[in-house]
Motif scaffolding. Structure first.
Motif, PDB file in Angstrom:
ATOM      1  N   ASP B  73       5.267  12.851  -7.263  1.00 26.05           N
ATOM      2  CA  ASP B  73       5.637  11.445  -7.100  1.00 26.05           C
ATOM      3  C   ASP B  73       4.426  10.539  -6.909  1.00 26.05           C
ATOM      4  O   ASP B  73       3.487  10.881  -6.174  1.00 26.05           O
ATOM      5  CB  ASP B  73       6.571  11.296  -5.892  1.00 26.05           C
ATOM      6  N   PHE B  74       4.508   9.363  -7.534  1.00 31.61           N
ATOM      7  CA  PHE B  74       3.409   8.410  -7.421  1.00 31.61           C
ATOM      8  C   PHE B  74       4.007   7.003  -7.409  1.00 31.61           C
ATOM      9  O   PHE B  74       3.999   6.294  -8.406  1.00 31.61           O
ATOM     10  CB  PHE B  74       2.447   8.599  -8.587  1.00 31.61           C
ATOM     11  N   PRO B  75       4.556   6.563  -6.264  1.00 26.16           N
ATOM     12  CA  PRO B  75       5.194   5.244  -6.213  1.00 26.16           C
ATOM     13  C   PRO B  75       4.181   4.104  -6.168  1.00 26.16           C
ATOM     14  O   PRO B  75       3.085   4.246  -5.605  1.00 26.16           O
ATOM     15  CB  PRO B  75       6.006   5.308  -4.915  1.00 26.16           C
ATOM     16  N   LEU B  76       4.565   2.985  -6.753  1.00 30.49           N
ATOM     17  CA  LEU B  76       3.742   1.771  -6.767  1.00 30.49           C
ATOM     18  C   LEU B  76       4.463   0.708  -5.951  1.00 30.49           C
ATOM     19  O   LEU B  76       5.620   0.392  -6.216  1.00 30.49           O
ATOM     20  CB  LEU B  76       3.549   1.283  -8.202  1.00 30.49           C
ATOM     21  N   ARG B  77       3.788   0.145  -4.990  1.00 37.21           N
ATOM     22  CA  ARG B  77       4.393  -0.823  -4.060  1.00 37.21           C
ATOM     23  C   ARG B  77       3.868  -2.220  -4.327  1.00 37.21           C
ATOM     24  O   ARG B  77       2.650  -2.428  -4.434  1.00 37.21           O
ATOM     25  CB  ARG B  77       4.072  -0.409  -2.626  1.00 37.21           C
ATOM     26  N   LEU B  78       4.793  -3.180  -4.477  1.00 38.64           N
ATOM     27  CA  LEU B  78       4.444  -4.601  -4.521  1.00 38.64           C
ATOM     28  C   LEU B  78       4.897  -5.201  -3.195  1.00 38.64           C
ATOM     29  O   LEU B  78       6.085  -5.157  -2.869  1.00 38.64           O
ATOM     30  CB  LEU B  78       5.159  -5.326  -5.663  1.00 38.64           C
ATOM     31  N   GLU B  79       3.980  -5.753  -2.418  1.00 40.00           N
ATOM     32  CA  GLU B  79       4.342  -6.245  -1.089  1.00 40.00           C
ATOM     33  C   GLU B  79       4.847  -7.679  -1.117  1.00 40.00           C
ATOM     34  O   GLU B  79       5.830  -8.000  -0.478  1.00 40.00           O
ATOM     35  CB  GLU B  79       3.125  -6.153  -0.153  1.00 40.00           C
ATOM     36  N   LEU B  80       4.184  -8.552  -1.828  1.00 40.09           N
ATOM     37  CA  LEU B  80       4.551  -9.973  -1.898  1.00 40.09           C
ATOM     38  C   LEU B  80       4.547 -10.364  -3.377  1.00 40.09           C
ATOM     39  O   LEU B  80       3.514 -10.751  -3.920  1.00 40.09           O
ATOM     40  CB  LEU B  80       3.546 -10.830  -1.121  1.00 40.09           C
TER      41      LEU B  80
END
Lengths: 113, 114
Positions: B73-80
């Protein structure tokens, strides 16, 4: 600053004829080149590659030519088939250890019946 | 083998919202990558990972975060979320960084930030 340039956004070719997709690069340190093919709503898939120690690599209907002095490569598809209609991305990398591939903007190929 | 799978396929976000784009591969690949493709442009590398617990920035990392707790797994997070992050996001994987090693791409996540 684009290091990998595909100056033709689109190309139309009659079925059965040769398709030639062109790619220019500016970084003389690039020494490995790839072509990826992409259908709508799908991810890119690897097509063919060439190392700078060669000037030609062939795989079935697909041949990639590399002209290092002109910093130019081309993908030839012979004969063109309807399933070849897709977007083709040229990509390049250098042996610097930073693990990056630089992609061009892509050329949309339409194979006409 | 499913290869590289991505979820969701499409998402609309409001400015300032956050979300995580999921990416999973079942090929036991060590290397994983996140790219974005803006309209009429080529793919640009956001982040990549050479193995579980190891990540590094690519060409356009600002506004994103990643983690790699497992090989798969390699999730990509967008915070704002910002309108500039409207794009199609592709996850890819490869067995190694031998440049002759093919990168396998997922089908993409189309993100619209309004």
């Amino acid at each position: 600053d684009q290091q990998v340039k595909q100056n033709s956004p689109s190309l139309s070719v009659q079925e059965g004829r040769i398709s030639i997709l062109n790619c220019d690069y500016t970084n003389s340190m690039f020494d490995y080149f790839l072509w990826y093919k992409k259908y709508p709503a799908e991810g890119p898939t690897f097509l063919i590659s060439i190392s700078s120690i060669k000037d030609k690599n062939e795989d079935g209907r697909f041949t990639v030519f590399l002209n290092k002095s002109a910093k130019h490569l081309s993908l030839h598809i012979v004969p063109s088939q309807p399933g070849d209609s897709a977007v083709y991305f040229c990509a390049a990398s250098e042996d610097s250890g930073d693990d990056k591939i630089i992609f061009g903007k892509g050329t949309r190929l339409h194979i006409l019946p | 083998n499913a290869g590289v799978t991505q979820t969701p396929k499409f998402r609309i976000l409001k400015i300032g919202q956050s979300m995580t784009l999921q990416c999973t591969q079942d090929m036991n690949h060590n290397y994983m990558y996140w790219y974005r493709q803006d309209p009429g442009m080529g793919l640009k590398l956001i982040y990549y990972s050479v193995g579980a617990g190891i990540t590094d920035k690519g060409e356009v990392p600002n506004g994103y975060n990643v983690s790699r707790s497992t090989t798969e797994d390699f999730p990509l997070r967008l915070e704002l979320a910002a309108p500039s992050q409207t794009s199609v996001y592709f996850c890819a994987s490869s067995y190694s960084w031998n440049r002759e090693e093919t990168q396998y791409f997922g089908p993409g996540t189309r993100l619209l930030v309004l």
